[in-house]
Design an enzyme around this catalytic site. Structure first.
Site, PDB file in Angstrom:
ATOM      1  N   GLU A 151      -4.031   8.588  17.895  1.00 58.42           N
ATOM      2  CA  GLU A 151      -4.509   7.214  17.682  1.00 58.42           C
ATOM      3  C   GLU A 151      -3.542   6.220  18.312  1.00 58.42           C
ATOM      4  O   GLU A 151      -2.339   6.253  18.051  1.00 58.42           O
ATOM      5  CB  GLU A 151      -4.612   6.907  16.184  1.00 58.42           C
TER       6      GLU A 151
ATOM      7  N   TYR B 103      -8.300  -6.505   4.884  1.00 60.28           N
ATOM      8  CA  TYR B 103      -7.951  -5.086   5.021  1.00 60.28           C
ATOM      9  C   TYR B 103      -8.409  -4.423   3.716  1.00 60.28           C
ATOM     10  O   TYR B 103      -7.765  -4.567   2.694  1.00 60.28           O
ATOM     11  CB  TYR B 103      -6.432  -5.033   5.170  1.00 60.28           C
TER      12      TYR B 103
ATOM     13  N   ASP C  47     -10.134  -1.068   1.413  1.00 65.94           N
ATOM     14  CA  ASP C  47     -10.437   0.362   1.301  1.00 65.94           C
ATOM     15  C   ASP C  47     -11.925   0.537   0.980  1.00 65.94           C
ATOM     16  O   ASP C  47     -12.572  -0.406   0.520  1.00 65.94           O
ATOM     17  CB  ASP C  47      -9.612   0.978   0.179  1.00 65.94           C
TER      18      ASP C  47
ATOM     19  N   ARG D   6      -0.285   7.861  15.250  1.00 68.26           N
ATOM     20  CA  ARG D   6      -0.401   9.082  14.454  1.00 68.26           C
ATOM     21  C   ARG D   6      -1.301  10.090  15.151  1.00 68.26           C
ATOM     22  O   ARG D   6      -2.074   9.735  16.042  1.00 68.26           O
ATOM     23  CB  ARG D   6      -0.906   8.778  13.048  1.00 68.26           C
TER      24      ARG D   6
ATOM     25  N   ARG E 216       0.823  -1.214   0.000  1.00 69.26           N
ATOM     26  CA  ARG E 216       0.000   0.000   0.000  1.00 69.26           C
ATOM     27  C   ARG E 216       0.854   1.260   0.000  1.00 69.26           C
ATOM     28  O   ARG E 216       0.353   2.334  -0.225  1.00 69.26           O
ATOM     29  CB  ARG E 216      -0.907   0.010   1.230  1.00 69.26           C
TER      30      ARG E 216
ATOM     31  N   ARG F  17      -6.631  -5.781  15.214  1.00 67.37           N
ATOM     32  CA  ARG F  17      -6.162  -4.659  16.019  1.00 67.37           C
ATOM     33  C   ARG F  17      -7.313  -3.676  16.135  1.00 67.37           C
ATOM     34  O   ARG F  17      -8.118  -3.525  15.207  1.00 67.37           O
ATOM     35  CB  ARG F  17      -4.980  -3.959  15.352  1.00 67.37           C
TER      36      ARG F  17
END
Ligand code: UDP
Length: 386
Positions: free
Chosen positions: A302, A350, A352, A281, A174, A251
């Site tokens: 975060e 995972y 988008d 972040r 990514r 997670r």
């Protein structure tokens, strides 16, 4: 008799399915969601004190290369142009991300041209790795140890809670390395942020007299749902089976929201790549809506941690053992009648937003054709589980 469909989950998967199924079928659709709002993890809400639009479950920037998906989402509300820029703090300095010519020159204190930087990185890349088997090998094989340690190792360990050698190489794919000064975090043809937030877009998708949404309604595997023609489940796959084969690893993210006067960090996202900094972040939401002006600001730290039964699952870890469990659940799911599994949580990937939307859109069409032709109904949208 009209068909009755039940969709579990009012995120993008559930909303797109409902939006398409209602066009194809003479049907009514019930959507249940256990939260007190629609839109799942894409939920956006204006902050009460500042009016700034906040992505409640972390930043979501819409990206796609597919014009049909861009046109489809734009048909539910206006998307504004938005270019996502991210900076990284590493070893007490600020760098440009994704790793680009500026990052390379900053990091190595050089003035390389694109060709020089490329040659230089080739000398650093680990050439003994020809077929990267995990995240770390993938990184070392094309950027070498120095950049990997500075920008990926610490961040990834915090984000995923394990050694990068345990993670699939696909996570890193990514993040490209660029030999120019382009610091647009995403490279897709179409990119933007909905002017009135994602919740408004999803609300429009499911606005229909024959679609009923019930909030605060948690699905339980023991619920009596036999009056429905078919169920589309977009929640966690393991929960559907009462965790019979164990829990799939995820997670989760916790958020620490604070207020500031003026601008806090000067851009939407600052990554903290050092393992010693506890958060991954800091996001400053006002920068997601540059067309709106605010004197005050909000910044959100975060933190990533392992998901316990009380937490919202975010990122599927997909470690070796997870894939074994996943296969068991998928086999069970395939043996059921009248249930399909869609989306990030039910397919344990995972994904988008554009990926989720495209898949749900195509699935509804496939489902309709199979149904009409009395063919076996699709259970999952994907066959790639590894
Ligand atoms: N990553 C990293 N350092 C960074 C940013 C990302 O090591 O500064 C790695 C990390 O493992 C992360 C993955 O790249 O999970 C994907 O990053 P992206 O920013 O796309 O993640 P998302 O916004 O989905 O959390």
């Amino acid at each position: 008799m009209p068909h009755r469909f039940l969709i579990i989950g009012a995120g993008f998967s559930g909303a797109v399915l409902a939006n398409r199924l209602i066009k194809y079928f003479d049907c009514t659709i019930d959507i249940w969601d256990e939260r007190n709002h629609i839109a799942g993890n894409c939920h956006t809400e204006r902050d009460e004190k500042t009016n700034i639009m906040v992505h409640q479950y972390g930043p979501h920037i819409f990206n796609t290369d597919k014009k049909e998906i861009w046109d489809y989402v734009n048909s539910f509300g206006e998307f504004k142009n938005y270019i996502h820029q991210v900076k990284a703090v590493s070893g007490g300095k600020i760098y440009s991300l994704p790793v680009n010519l500026f990052t390379i020159n900053q990091f190595f204190n050089k003035t390389f041209s694109p060709a020089e930087a490329k040659l230089f990185l080739e000398t650093l890349a680990d050439k003994t790795i020809t077929d990267p088997q995990n995240f770390e090998e993938q990184a070392l094989s094309f950027i070498g140890k120095g950049l990997y340690r500075a920008f990926f190792y610490g961040y990834t360990k915090k984000q995923w809670g394990c050694e990068p050698t345990e993670l699939p190489a696909s996570i890193l794919k990514r993040i490209p390395v660029r030999f120019n000064y382009d610091d647009n975090y995403h490279t897709n043809t179409y990119t933007g942020i909905p002017k009135d937030g994602y919740t408004a877009i999803i609300g429009k998708m499911i606005e229909h007299e024959r679609i009923t949404v019930s909030l605060n309604k948690k699905f339980s595997p023991s619920d009596d749902v036999k009056n429905y023609t078919h169920i589309f489940y977009t929640g966690p796959l393991d929960a559907f089976f009462n965790y019979e084969y164990g829990r799939l690893g995820y997670r989760t993210v916790t958020f620490e929201k604070q207020y500031a006067n003026g601008d806090y960090q000067g851009l939407a996202q600052m990554n903290y790549c050092d393992a010693e900094v506890p958060y991954t972040r800091i996001v400053e939401p006002k920068f997601f809506t540059p067309w709106e002006k605010y004197d005050k600001s909000i910044f959100i730290k975060e933190y990533s941690k392992e998901t316990t039964p009380q937490d919202i699952p975010y990122y599927p870890k997909r470690l070796q053992n997870d894939k074994i469990i996943l296969q068991q659940y998928r086999t069970r799911a395939a043996s059921l009648q009248s249930v399909s599994f869609l989306g990030r949580l039910a397919t344990y990937r995972y994904m988008d937003m554009h990926h989720v939307i495209g898949e749900a859109y195509n699935f509804a069409e496939l489902f309709y054709h199979q149904f009409k032709n009395q063919q076996p109904l699709p259970v999952f949208p994907n066959t790639d589980t590894l």
